[in-house]
Design an enzyme around this catalytic site. Structure first.
Site, short mmCIF file in Angstrom:
data_model
loop_
_atom_site.label_atom_id
_atom_site.label_comp_id
_atom_site.label_asym_id
_atom_site.label_seq_id
_atom_site.Cartn_x
_atom_site.Cartn_y
_atom_site.Cartn_z
CG HIS A 134 -0.30 -0.18 2.51
ND1 HIS A 134 -0.15 -1.41 3.10
CD2 HIS A 134 0.30 0.70 3.33
CE1 HIS A 134 0.48 -1.27 4.25
NE2 HIS A 134 0.78 0.00 4.41
CD GLU A 159 -0.79 2.26 -6.15
OE1 GLU A 159 -1.29 3.31 -6.57
OE2 GLU A 159 -0.07 1.50 -6.85
CG HIS A 160 -0.68 6.56 1.49
ND1 HIS A 160 0.11 7.15 2.44
CD2 HIS A 160 -1.90 7.09 1.65
CE1 HIS A 160 -0.62 7.98 3.17
NE2 HIS A 160 -1.84 7.97 2.70
CG PHE A 161 0.69 10.13 -1.14
CD1 PHE A 161 -0.69 10.14 -1.29
CD2 PHE A 161 1.24 10.47 0.08
CE1 PHE A 161 -1.51 10.53 -0.23
CE2 PHE A 161 0.43 10.84 1.14
CZ PHE A 161 -0.95 10.87 0.99
CB VAL A 214 4.15 8.73 4.35
CG1 VAL A 214 5.29 9.64 3.93
CG2 VAL A 214 2.85 9.15 3.69
#
Lengths: 171, 138
Positions: free
Chosen positions: A30, A33-35, A46
């Site tokens: 994840h 995708e973040h970010f 982060v």
């Protein structure tokens, strides 16, 4: 607690406090995708604030559960306060420190401090506070058909407790 | 905060308002004495547990803990007693029970309606203030 969001319990004093840590890794998908990178900005991985709250909820939830020998179904009912002043990056460790403020048959309230550290620095930096309210579900949900077994404190939790040398704490 | 054993009504009101503002995340001007916790301040059932915990913290002193027992502020498991509630409304016995267990609540308007879904709305800011004042006076 099927998806554990703490890696290790550092300290557990039932009825008083619990400290746990979570190592943040770039292997967590994840974070990609973040970010993710955009046309204008490079990638900025982060740890999502929502997952930091989840980590505190698991830490405080175990503290609440341990206080009554894991007999209650401890459900997160309310985030009373959640404030984070800094991000946590891959390679850093998050420290969740939860203190039990109140507990009775209905539920419990906890106050939490979130810190982060760089590997090897030996210094914890407080980055936020998260206060939570938990419900003892069986005592507040009359009429709802909850499972008999305690679905809150399952196998994943046993692994965490065993790693912390607390394997006998839960049946 | 002054010694909770000698708080005036206005001091209790101010402390209760602080508790409700923090627990329900509402604006100061919304927390009027006549405001209903559920109907006006949008309190949900779990908020009552939060409010109880915060009241205990706000009004406890080193000498005298302020401990609210489960069901003391609001009775539990009302639906489970058919003597109190039938077809979703309170019976005469149910109304007597409410008045006896919740002397801090004004049921004069509710008595004409008796709909169990509306009983939580009878608890106002004044109800909480009266509840605290009665407990502190014991």
């Amino acid at each position: 607690m099927r998806w554990m969001w703490i890696d290790q319990i550092i300290e557990l004093v039932p009825g008083t406090r619990m400290v746990a840590i979570k190592n943040v890794s770039l292997a967590e998908e994840h974070l990609h995708e973040h970010f993710a990178a955009t046309d204008d900005l490079p990638a900025l991985p982060v740890c999502p604030a929502s997952l930091i709250i989840e980590g505190m909820a698991q830490t405080a939830g175990i503290l609440v559960g341990s206080t009554r020998d894991f007999k209650e179904k401890v459900i997160l009912a309310k985030i009373g306060r959640a404030g984070l002043d800094a991000d946590v990056f891959p390679g850093q460790t998050i420290r969740f420190e939860a203190e039990l403020q109140h507990i009775d048959d209905s539920g419990a309230g906890t106050a939490g401090v979130v810190s982060r550290t760089e590997p090897g620095s030996g210094r914890w930096e407080v980055i936020g506070h998260i206060d939570l309210l938990f419900s003892h579900a069986d005592r507040n949900m009359a009429g709802l058909d909850l499972p008999e077994h305690n679905f809150v404190f399952g196998d994943n939790l046993k692994i965490i407790l065993q790693t912390a040398g607390l394997g006998g704490a839960i049946e | 905060m002054p010694d909770s054993a000698v708080l005036t009504h206005d001091e209790i009101l101010e402390d209760v308002r602080e508790v409700l503002i923090e627990a329900l995340v509402v604006d100061t001007e919304e927390v009027t004495p006549e405001a209903s916790l559920t109907a006006d301040l949008q309190a949900e059932s779990i908020d009552f547990l939060d409010i109880v915990f915060r009241l205990e913290k706000a009004f406890s002193t080193q000498d005298k803990p302020f401990k609210i027992e489960q069901g003391e502020l609001f009775p539990m498991n009302l639906l489970e007693n058919p003597d109190w509630v039938q077809d979703g409304t309170f019976t005469d016995a149910g109304m007597e029970m409410l008045k006896e267990t919740m002397p801090h609540v004004d049921f004069s308007d509710f008595e004409h309606d008796r709909d169990i879904d509306k009983v939580a709305a009878t608890i106002t800011v004044t109800s909480i203030v009266d509840f605290v004042a009665r407990k502190l006076a014991k």
